[in-house]
Scaffold this motif. Structure first.
Motif, PDB file in Angstrom:
ATOM      1  N   SER A  53      -8.518  -5.621   3.100  1.00 52.08           N
ATOM      2  CA  SER A  53      -7.924  -6.930   2.851  1.00 52.08           C
ATOM      3  C   SER A  53      -6.414  -6.872   3.035  1.00 52.08           C
ATOM      4  CB  SER A  53      -8.258  -7.432   1.446  1.00 52.08           C
ATOM      5  OG  SER A  53      -7.591  -6.648   0.474  1.00 52.08           O
ATOM      6  N   VAL A  54      -5.850  -8.039   3.317  1.00 50.05           N
ATOM      7  CA  VAL A  54      -4.412  -8.234   3.407  1.00 50.05           C
ATOM      8  C   VAL A  54      -4.109  -9.446   2.528  1.00 50.05           C
ATOM      9  CG1 VAL A  54      -2.483  -8.818   4.918  1.00 50.05           C
ATOM     10  CG2 VAL A  54      -4.308  -7.323   5.753  1.00 50.05           C
ATOM     11  N   GLU A  55      -3.162  -9.280   1.607  1.00 52.75           N
ATOM     12  CA  GLU A  55      -2.804 -10.389   0.739  1.00 52.75           C
ATOM     13  C   GLU A  55      -1.292 -10.573   0.742  1.00 52.75           C
ATOM     14  OE1 GLU A  55      -3.310 -12.044  -3.812  1.00 52.75           O
ATOM     15  OE2 GLU A  55      -3.532  -9.900  -3.459  1.00 52.75           O
ATOM     16  N   TRP A  56      -0.867 -11.821   0.958  1.00 53.74           N
ATOM     17  CA  TRP A  56       0.541 -12.150   0.882  1.00 53.74           C
ATOM     18  C   TRP A  56       0.702 -13.134  -0.268  1.00 53.74           C
ATOM     19  CZ3 TRP A  56       3.930 -13.466   5.664  1.00 53.74           C
ATOM     20  CH2 TRP A  56       5.261 -13.569   5.275  1.00 53.74           C
ATOM     21  N   ARG A  57       1.211 -12.623  -1.357  1.00 48.91           N
ATOM     22  CA  ARG A  57       1.493 -13.459  -2.515  1.00 48.91           C
ATOM     23  C   ARG A  57       2.980 -13.353  -2.808  1.00 48.91           C
ATOM     24  NH1 ARG A  57      -1.252 -13.369  -8.457  1.00 48.91           N
ATOM     25  NH2 ARG A  57      -0.455 -15.392  -9.107  1.00 48.91           N
ATOM     26  N   PHE A  58       3.376 -12.433  -3.642  1.00 49.71           N
ATOM     27  CA  PHE A  58       4.800 -12.194  -3.887  1.00 49.71           C
ATOM     28  C   PHE A  58       5.317 -11.120  -2.946  1.00 49.71           C
ATOM     29  CE2 PHE A  58       2.993 -13.511  -7.995  1.00 49.71           C
ATOM     30  CZ  PHE A  58       3.623 -14.744  -8.089  1.00 49.71           C
ATOM     31  N   GLU A  59       4.412 -10.381  -2.384  1.00 46.63           N
ATOM     32  CA  GLU A  59       4.700  -9.358  -1.388  1.00 46.63           C
ATOM     33  C   GLU A  59       3.456  -9.205  -0.539  1.00 46.63           C
ATOM     34  OE1 GLU A  59       4.955  -5.282  -3.149  1.00 46.63           O
ATOM     35  OE2 GLU A  59       4.613  -6.383  -4.990  1.00 46.63           O
ATOM     36  N   LEU A  60       3.551  -8.427   0.513  1.00 43.14           N
ATOM     37  CA  LEU A  60       2.405  -8.220   1.398  1.00 43.14           C
ATOM     38  C   LEU A  60       1.745  -6.902   1.033  1.00 43.14           C
ATOM     39  CD1 LEU A  60       0.852  -9.283   3.900  1.00 43.14           C
ATOM     40  CD2 LEU A  60       2.324  -7.828   5.278  1.00 43.14           C
ATOM     41  N   THR A  61       0.487  -6.972   0.595  1.00 43.32           N
ATOM     42  CA  THR A  61      -0.252  -5.756   0.257  1.00 43.32           C
ATOM     43  C   THR A  61      -1.445  -5.608   1.188  1.00 43.32           C
ATOM     44  OG1 THR A  61      -1.539  -6.905  -1.454  1.00 43.32           O
ATOM     45  CG2 THR A  61       0.451  -5.742  -2.172  1.00 43.32           C
ATOM     46  N   ILE A  62      -1.759  -4.360   1.494  1.00 39.03           N
ATOM     47  CA  ILE A  62      -2.864  -4.030   2.382  1.00 39.03           C
ATOM     48  C   ILE A  62      -3.770  -3.057   1.642  1.00 39.03           C
ATOM     49  CG2 ILE A  62      -3.534  -3.012   4.597  1.00 39.03           C
ATOM     50  CD1 ILE A  62      -0.041  -4.174   4.288  1.00 39.03           C
ATOM     51  N   GLU A  63      -5.055  -3.391   1.569  1.00 37.67           N
ATOM     52  CA  GLU A  63      -6.046  -2.543   0.901  1.00 37.67           C
ATOM     53  C   GLU A  63      -6.878  -1.818   1.959  1.00 37.67           C
ATOM     54  OE1 GLU A  63      -9.836  -2.872  -2.191  1.00 37.67           O
ATOM     55  OE2 GLU A  63      -8.929  -4.683  -1.387  1.00 37.67           O
ATOM     56  N   PHE A  64      -7.186  -0.552   1.685  1.00 40.05           N
ATOM     57  CA  PHE A  64      -7.930   0.266   2.639  1.00 40.05           C
ATOM     58  C   PHE A  64      -9.306   0.639   2.105  1.00 40.05           C
ATOM     59  CE2 PHE A  64      -3.545   0.499   3.776  1.00 40.05           C
ATOM     60  CZ  PHE A  64      -3.573   0.427   5.152  1.00 40.05           C
ATOM     61  N   VAL A  65     -10.207   0.889   3.016  1.00 35.78           N
ATOM     62  CA  VAL A  65     -11.600   1.145   2.685  1.00 35.78           C
ATOM     63  C   VAL A  65     -11.809   2.512   2.028  1.00 35.78           C
ATOM     64  CG1 VAL A  65     -12.241   2.078   4.953  1.00 35.78           C
ATOM     65  CG2 VAL A  65     -13.974   0.939   3.557  1.00 35.78           C
ATOM     66  N   ASP A  66     -10.995   3.483   2.390  1.00 35.69           N
ATOM     67  CA  ASP A  66     -11.179   4.826   1.838  1.00 35.69           C
ATOM     68  C   ASP A  66      -9.845   5.572   1.793  1.00 35.69           C
ATOM     69  OD1 ASP A  66     -10.707   5.667   4.509  1.00 35.69           O
ATOM     70  OD2 ASP A  66     -12.842   5.844   4.918  1.00 35.69           O
ATOM     71  N   ARG A  67      -9.841   6.698   1.106  1.00 30.84           N
ATOM     72  CA  ARG A  67      -8.625   7.495   0.925  1.00 30.84           C
ATOM     73  C   ARG A  67      -8.066   7.970   2.265  1.00 30.84           C
ATOM     74  NH1 ARG A  67      -4.709   8.011  -2.500  1.00 30.84           N
ATOM     75  NH2 ARG A  67      -6.263   7.573  -4.059  1.00 30.84           N
ATOM     76  N   GLU A  68      -8.920   8.342   3.192  1.00 29.34           N
ATOM     77  CA  GLU A  68      -8.460   8.832   4.496  1.00 29.34           C
ATOM     78  C   GLU A  68      -7.650   7.762   5.234  1.00 29.34           C
ATOM     79  OE1 GLU A  68     -10.292  10.582   8.685  1.00 29.34           O
ATOM     80  OE2 GLU A  68     -11.639  10.217   7.000  1.00 29.34           O
ATOM     81  N   SER A  69      -8.158   6.531   5.272  1.00 32.97           N
ATOM     82  CA  SER A  69      -7.452   5.427   5.935  1.00 32.97           C
ATOM     83  C   SER A  69      -6.142   5.114   5.227  1.00 32.97           C
ATOM     84  CB  SER A  69      -8.334   4.180   5.972  1.00 32.97           C
ATOM     85  OG  SER A  69      -9.517   4.419   6.689  1.00 32.97           O
ATOM     86  N   TYR A  70      -6.176   5.091   3.900  1.00 35.67           N
ATOM     87  CA  TYR A  70      -4.988   4.827   3.089  1.00 35.67           C
ATOM     88  C   TYR A  70      -3.915   5.881   3.344  1.00 35.67           C
ATOM     89  CZ  TYR A  70      -2.143   4.646  -1.179  1.00 35.67           C
ATOM     90  OH  TYR A  70      -1.111   4.614  -2.076  1.00 35.67           O
ATOM     91  N   ASP A  71      -4.299   7.150   3.251  1.00 39.67           N
ATOM     92  CA  ASP A  71      -3.338   8.238   3.447  1.00 39.67           C
ATOM     93  C   ASP A  71      -2.741   8.229   4.852  1.00 39.67           C
ATOM     94  OD1 ASP A  71      -3.674   9.124   0.832  1.00 39.67           O
ATOM     95  OD2 ASP A  71      -5.067  10.737   1.377  1.00 39.67           O
ATOM     96  N   ALA A  72      -3.575   7.943   5.855  1.00 40.54           N
ATOM     97  CA  ALA A  72      -3.083   7.894   7.240  1.00 40.54           C
ATOM     98  C   ALA A  72      -2.079   6.756   7.406  1.00 40.54           C
ATOM     99  CB  ALA A  72      -4.253   7.720   8.209  1.00 40.54           C
ATOM    100  N   ALA A  73      -2.380   5.590   6.855  1.00 41.19           N
ATOM    101  CA  ALA A  73      -1.469   4.445   6.965  1.00 41.19           C
ATOM    102  C   ALA A  73      -0.168   4.704   6.205  1.00 41.19           C
ATOM    103  CB  ALA A  73      -2.148   3.177   6.444  1.00 41.19           C
ATOM    104  N   LYS A  74      -0.273   5.295   5.034  1.00 42.74           N
ATOM    105  CA  LYS A  74       0.916   5.592   4.234  1.00 42.74           C
ATOM    106  C   LYS A  74       1.823   6.578   4.975  1.00 42.74           C
ATOM    107  CE  LYS A  74       2.403   6.800  -0.395  1.00 42.74           C
ATOM    108  NZ  LYS A  74       2.045   7.320  -1.695  1.00 42.74           N
TER     109      LYS A  74
END
Length: 111
Positions: A42-63
């Motif tokens: 998911s991508v949410e733009w409320r007070f800031e833009l946050t991106i949620e990832f499906v798993d730790r591998e995707s999150y760590d790679a994006a970070k």
């Protein structure tokens, strides 16, 4: 699951004093797809833009790729770095290192 594609990445901060020709050349060199972050839930733009990832591998790679800060490490959420002055019109640019991205797309990921 989706991929977040960043494109039209130009130098950040934008170089001052470029001629019109240099600006045109820079604009012509921008890639539609410069970076692809995989495994986005998911991508949410409320007070800031946050991106949620499906798993730790995707999150760590994006970070690692973006340098964006964790918004919630346990929920695999990153907070994108935004800069209003570098965007187009009222839309801020997403900042990754020494580039400001004015184009972002969400496309269905490939399993």
């Amino acid at each position: 699951m989706f991929d977040l594609i960043l494109g039209d990445g130009y130098p950040y901060p934008y170089p001052e004093g470029l001629t019109e020709q240099e600006q045109d050349d820079l604009a012509a060199s921008l890639a539609v797809e410069d970076m692809r972050l995989k495994g986005v839930v998911s991508v949410e733009w409320r007070f800031e833009l946050t991106i949620e990832f499906v798993d730790r591998e995707s999150y760590d790679a994006a970070k690692a790729t973006t340098g964006w800060e964790a918004w919630d490490e346990g929920a695999l959420l990153l907070s994108a770095t935004l800069e209003g002055r570098e965007g187009r019109g009222d839309i801020p640019a997403l900042i990754v290192g020494d580039k400001a991205y004015c184009r972002w797309m969400i496309v269905k990921g490939k399993d």
